[in-house]
Each structure stands twice: as structure tokens, then as C-alpha cells.
Scaffold this motif. Structure first.
Motif, PDB file in Angstrom:
ATOM      1  N   ALA A 150      20.827 -14.646  27.839  1.00 61.69           N
ATOM      2  CA  ALA A 150      20.563 -15.143  26.493  1.00 61.69           C
ATOM      3  C   ALA A 150      21.758 -15.943  25.971  1.00 61.69           C
ATOM      4  O   ALA A 150      21.595 -17.002  25.344  1.00 61.69           O
ATOM      5  N   TRP A 151      22.957 -15.446  26.236  1.00 57.56           N
ATOM      6  CA  TRP A 151      24.165 -16.152  25.789  1.00 57.56           C
ATOM      7  C   TRP A 151      24.297 -17.494  26.503  1.00 57.56           C
ATOM      8  O   TRP A 151      24.561 -18.530  25.873  1.00 57.56           O
ATOM      9  N   CYS A 152      24.076 -17.491  27.805  1.00 58.37           N
ATOM     10  CA  CYS A 152      24.178 -18.733  28.585  1.00 58.37           C
ATOM     11  C   CYS A 152      23.102 -19.727  28.166  1.00 58.37           C
ATOM     12  O   CYS A 152      23.372 -20.932  28.027  1.00 58.37           O
ATOM     13  N   GLY A 153      21.882 -19.232  27.958  1.00 61.43           N
ATOM     14  CA  GLY A 153      20.800 -20.106  27.524  1.00 61.43           C
ATOM     15  C   GLY A 153      21.074 -20.729  26.174  1.00 61.43           C
ATOM     16  O   GLY A 153      20.823 -21.920  25.960  1.00 61.43           O
ATOM     17  N   GLY A 154      21.611 -19.912  25.263  1.00 59.11           N
ATOM     18  CA  GLY A 154      21.939 -20.434  23.945  1.00 59.11           C
ATOM     19  C   GLY A 154      23.039 -21.480  23.981  1.00 59.11           C
ATOM     20  O   GLY A 154      22.974 -22.493  23.285  1.00 59.11           O
ATOM     21  N   MET A 155      24.051 -21.242  24.823  1.00 56.31           N
ATOM     22  CA  MET A 155      25.151 -22.196  24.933  1.00 56.31           C
ATOM     23  C   MET A 155      24.709 -23.500  25.581  1.00 56.31           C
ATOM     24  O   MET A 155      25.127 -24.587  25.184  1.00 56.31           O
ATOM     25  N   ALA A 156      23.837 -23.401  26.589  1.00 56.90           N
ATOM     26  CA  ALA A 156      23.446 -24.586  27.349  1.00 56.90           C
ATOM     27  C   ALA A 156      22.317 -25.377  26.699  1.00 56.90           C
ATOM     28  O   ALA A 156      22.312 -26.617  26.755  1.00 56.90           O
ATOM     29  N   LEU A 157      21.364 -24.686  26.070  1.00 56.85           N
ATOM     30  CA  LEU A 157      20.166 -25.370  25.588  1.00 56.85           C
ATOM     31  C   LEU A 157      19.927 -25.219  24.088  1.00 56.85           C
ATOM     32  O   LEU A 157      18.985 -25.826  23.562  1.00 56.85           O
ATOM     33  N   LEU A 197      14.332 -25.684  21.017  1.00 61.32           N
ATOM     34  CA  LEU A 197      14.931 -24.451  21.521  1.00 61.32           C
ATOM     35  C   LEU A 197      16.117 -23.990  20.684  1.00 61.32           C
ATOM     36  O   LEU A 197      16.568 -22.849  20.826  1.00 61.32           O
ATOM     37  N   ALA A 198      16.620 -24.870  19.816  1.00 59.24           N
ATOM     38  CA  ALA A 198      17.759 -24.507  18.974  1.00 59.24           C
ATOM     39  C   ALA A 198      17.334 -23.771  17.706  1.00 59.24           C
ATOM     40  O   ALA A 198      18.184 -23.321  16.935  1.00 59.24           O
ATOM     41  N   ARG A 199      16.020 -23.645  17.504  1.00 58.89           N
ATOM     42  CA  ARG A 199      15.542 -22.963  16.300  1.00 58.89           C
ATOM     43  C   ARG A 199      15.867 -21.470  16.352  1.00 58.89           C
ATOM     44  O   ARG A 199      15.737 -20.826  17.380  1.00 58.89           O
ATOM     45  N   SER A 200      16.266 -20.951  15.207  1.00 56.11           N
ATOM     46  CA  SER A 200      16.630 -19.535  15.109  1.00 56.11           C
ATOM     47  C   SER A 200      15.390 -18.657  15.141  1.00 56.11           C
ATOM     48  O   SER A 200      14.332 -19.013  14.610  1.00 56.11           O
ATOM     49  N   LEU A 201      15.521 -17.502  15.778  1.00 61.28           N
ATOM     50  CA  LEU A 201      14.414 -16.547  15.834  1.00 61.28           C
ATOM     51  C   LEU A 201      14.159 -15.892  14.479  1.00 61.28           C
ATOM     52  O   LEU A 201      13.027 -15.671  14.080  1.00 61.28           O
ATOM     53  N   SER A 202      15.237 -15.567  13.782  1.00 65.00           N
ATOM     54  CA  SER A 202      15.125 -14.842  12.518  1.00 65.00           C
ATOM     55  C   SER A 202      16.385 -15.046  11.687  1.00 65.00           C
ATOM     56  O   SER A 202      17.488 -15.138  12.252  1.00 65.00           O
ATOM     57  N   PRO A 203      16.251 -15.096  10.366  1.00 70.78           N
ATOM     58  CA  PRO A 203      17.437 -15.174   9.500  1.00 70.78           C
ATOM     59  C   PRO A 203      18.368 -13.969   9.656  1.00 70.78           C
ATOM     60  O   PRO A 203      19.531 -14.037   9.255  1.00 70.78           O
ATOM     61  N   LEU A 204      17.854 -12.873  10.228  1.00 70.21           N
ATOM     62  CA  LEU A 204      18.694 -11.698  10.436  1.00 70.21           C
ATOM     63  C   LEU A 204      19.846 -11.992  11.383  1.00 70.21           C
ATOM     64  O   LEU A 204      20.906 -11.371  11.284  1.00 70.21           O
ATOM     65  N   PRO A 263      21.051 -15.636  12.809  1.00 67.39           N
ATOM     66  CA  PRO A 263      20.847 -17.077  12.983  1.00 67.39           C
ATOM     67  C   PRO A 263      21.301 -17.612  14.339  1.00 67.39           C
ATOM     68  O   PRO A 263      20.793 -18.637  14.794  1.00 67.39           O
ATOM     69  N   SER A 264      22.240 -16.937  14.996  1.00 58.64           N
ATOM     70  CA  SER A 264      22.738 -17.418  16.281  1.00 58.64           C
ATOM     71  C   SER A 264      21.775 -17.145  17.431  1.00 58.64           C
ATOM     72  O   SER A 264      21.943 -17.680  18.527  1.00 58.64           O
ATOM     73  N   LYS A 265      20.773 -16.299  17.182  1.00 53.06           N
ATOM     74  CA  LYS A 265      19.786 -15.997  18.223  1.00 53.06           C
ATOM     75  C   LYS A 265      18.701 -17.068  18.195  1.00 53.06           C
ATOM     76  O   LYS A 265      17.967 -17.194  17.212  1.00 53.06           O
ATOM     77  N   THR A 266      18.585 -17.857  19.262  1.00 56.64           N
ATOM     78  CA  THR A 266      17.663 -18.980  19.308  1.00 56.64           C
ATOM     79  C   THR A 266      16.617 -18.808  20.410  1.00 56.64           C
ATOM     80  O   THR A 266      16.714 -17.915  21.258  1.00 56.64           O
ATOM     81  N   TRP A 267      15.639 -19.707  20.415  1.00 56.46           N
ATOM     82  CA  TRP A 267      14.618 -19.691  21.462  1.00 56.46           C
ATOM     83  C   TRP A 267      15.213 -20.048  22.813  1.00 56.46           C
ATOM     84  O   TRP A 267      14.685 -19.644  23.853  1.00 56.46           O
ATOM     85  N   ALA A 268      16.309 -20.794  22.810  1.00 59.38           N
ATOM     86  CA  ALA A 268      17.001 -21.073  24.069  1.00 59.38           C
ATOM     87  C   ALA A 268      17.542 -19.780  24.669  1.00 59.38           C
ATOM     88  O   ALA A 268      17.520 -19.577  25.888  1.00 59.38           O
ATOM     89  N   GLY A 269      18.019 -18.895  23.803  1.00 56.31           N
ATOM     90  CA  GLY A 269      18.477 -17.592  24.274  1.00 56.31           C
ATOM     91  C   GLY A 269      17.355 -16.756  24.852  1.00 56.31           C
ATOM     92  O   GLY A 269      17.536 -16.046  25.847  1.00 56.31           O
ATOM     93  N   VAL A 270      16.175 -16.836  24.234  1.00 56.70           N
ATOM     94  CA  VAL A 270      15.014 -16.119  24.757  1.00 56.70           C
ATOM     95  C   VAL A 270      14.671 -16.622  26.156  1.00 56.70           C
ATOM     96  O   VAL A 270      14.380 -15.832  27.070  1.00 56.70           O
TER      97      VAL A 270
END
Length: 292
Positions: A186-193, A199-206, A208-215
């Protein structure tokens, strides 16, 4: 459950994978330039992983007894962190500590007691009574409901899922490994994509750093991990991935209401134990459901 027996096959398959991952990541972290802001933090995290991975695999390799010891230790520490965040009194803390030891012990000595198929109205009723008893006996008409609700949540979130380390047998090894690599993915996906685009959209306001790229990164990493130890099935993969994605958000919700950044400060690079095992808790619970 068929996974109650620890055959050691999963541990044997996991050791080379974990050793290779720790070795490769250790070299990568050591080679990071000193000017990189995250260098010190990544080194702390790697050292924590280098200690936690052998402890996890080593205790589970001892069989159900080792799994009980690991579950009880993790549970006692995690509920203590939760009690501080939730502002629960000593009575509820004592109830949760007892549950953190008794539930894994029952899973070890009387497996049918916590088999997912046995979690019926009797178990629900018992958890409700145990959670509400301290506030009822104290006659707390101001915070009694809040205390009871938060205690029920803790019982379902921490001690009950950790019994999965015992009842899932070798599957618990696969789930733990997949969750750990899923977090890295998830960390690598978020950093790369995760810097631009959908894919940069946040999953939840809880969080914000967690994105669909991380998923996406977690999805690939968990599938690879489960496949590497011979435990991949679409249903188990979905359970682990859901735990990886929602487990972190669940703890973020608790921390936001409590007004704290981390559940603790003693675990280098992570904060508290709950900050490290939040995804594992939900993944274990869901794994028990789908393998029942």
C-alpha cells in the motif's frame, strides 16, 4: 476448522520469503541518501520489522500453545492502549485484560468455544453482559452507556479477532504475512501511483493519505504473499485485503475521536501496538468468517 492444526508448512514457506524481504529492504534502506527526510523513520520501521517478524513466526511455529501466548500478549498490550484512548475506567480495563487472555486460552484448550460457527446469540449475550456489568454495578447513569458500548467494541475488535492466531492454524501465518506485505504494498503503491489522477483520490477523510493507489498496491502484495505460502483463494484474499484497507481506517476513527496521533509511543517507527496490528485484527476476524 481444518486450520486448527499447525503443520508448520506455512511457517516453513514464510521464512525464506520474510528473510528475503527483510534482506532486500534492509539494503534499500541502508542505501537511502542521508538528505532524504524519511530515512531515519524508515530505518526505525525496518528495525522493528526485523524483530517482530522472527517473534511472530517463531511463536506460531511452536503450535497452538505458542499462538495462544502471542495472542494473549498482543491482546493485553492492545487493550491497554485502547483503554487509554477511549478513557475507560479501571473496571473495564480489567474486563478487557481478562478477555485478552481467556478468549485465546479457550481457543487453545476448547477450540469449539470460539469457532466462528459457535459465535451465536449465546456468545453475543455473554459479551454484552460482561461489557455492561462494571457500569451497571457502579450505577453510572452519566457515562454507563458510553462505557459499555466502547467495551463491547473493544471485545469485538481486539481479543476476539486475536483468537484467530490460534484457531486458524497455518492460515494465521499466511494472513499475518499477507497483511504485513500488504501494508508495504500500500505504501509503495501510494508513493508510485498516488500523486495524480483517479488513483490519487483519498479513501476517507479519516486518513487523507490513504488512496486508491494504495489499495491497488495492497491488492497485488497480499495476493503475492498468499500465493507464496500456498494459501491463496479469492475469498481469503478478499478478506485480507479488506482488513488491510479498512483496519487502518477503523483505528484512525478511534484515534480521531480520542484526539491522539498514535495509540502509543513505544514501538519505533509505528507508535503503539494498535498502530501496527490494526489491519491484522480485522483481517483475522474476516478470515475466521470466510473459513468457517
Amino acid at each position: 476448522m481444518s486450520g486448527v492444526v499447525f503443520a508448520g508448512e506455512a511457517v516453513g514457506r514464510a521464512v525464506p520469503l520474510v528473510a528475503g524481504a527483510l534482506g532486500a529492504s534492509g539494503i534499500a534502506v541502508a542505501a537511502l541518501p542521508s538528505r532524504l527526510a524519511m530515512r531515519a523513520e524508515l530505518r526505525k520501521r525496518w528495525r522493528t520489522w526485523a524483530i517482530a517478524a522472527p517473534v511472530f513466526l517463531g511463536t506460531l511455529s511452536l503450535g497452538a500453545g505458542g499462538a495462544f501466548a502471542l495472542a494473549a500478549a498482543l491482546g493485553a498490550t492492545a487493550v491497554s492502549e485502547y483503554v487509554r484512548m477511549a478513557g475507560l475506567p479501571r473496571a473495564e480495563h480489567a474486563v478487557l485484560l481478562v478477555a485478552a487472555v481467556v478468549l485465546p486460552a479457550l481457543a487453545w484448550l476448547v477450540p469449539a468455544a470460539v469457532d466462528a460457527r459457535a459465535v451465536d446469540l449465546r456468545v453475543v449475550a455473554l459479551l454484552l453482559v460482561v461489557a455492561a456489568l462494571p457500569a451497571l454495578l457502579a450505577g453510572d447513569d452519566e457515562r454507563g452507556f458510553t462505557r459499555s458500548a466502547r467495551t463491547v467494541f473493544a471485545l469485538l475488535w481486539i481479543p476476539l479477532p486475536l483468537t484467530g492466531l490460534v484457531v486458524l492454524g497455518d492460515t494465521a501465518v499466511a494472513v499475518g504475512l499477507a497483511v504485513a506485505l500488504g501494508d508495504v504494498g500500500a505504501w509503495c503503491g501510494g508513493m508510485a501511483l498516488g500523486r495524480r489522477g483517479v488513483l490519487a483520490r483519498s479513501l476517507s477523510p479519516l486518513s487523507p493519505s490513504k488512496t486508491w493507489a494504495g489499495v491497488l498496491g495492497a491488492a497485488v502484495a497480499t495476493a503475492v504473499a498468499l500465493g507464496a505460502v500456498g494459501a491463496f483463494t479469492p475469498v481469503l484474499w478478499a478478506a485480507v485485503l479488506t482488513g488491510c484497507v479498512l483496519g487502518d481506517l477503523l483505528e484512525s476513527m478511534v484515534k480521531r475521536e480520542a484526539g491522539v496521533k498514535d495509540a502509543g509511543s513505544w514501538l519505533p517507527g509505528f507508535g503503539g501496538l494498535l498502530d501496527r496490528i490494526d489491519s491484522l485484527l480485522l483481517a483475522l476476524l474476516l478470515a475466521m468468517v470466510v473459513t468457517a
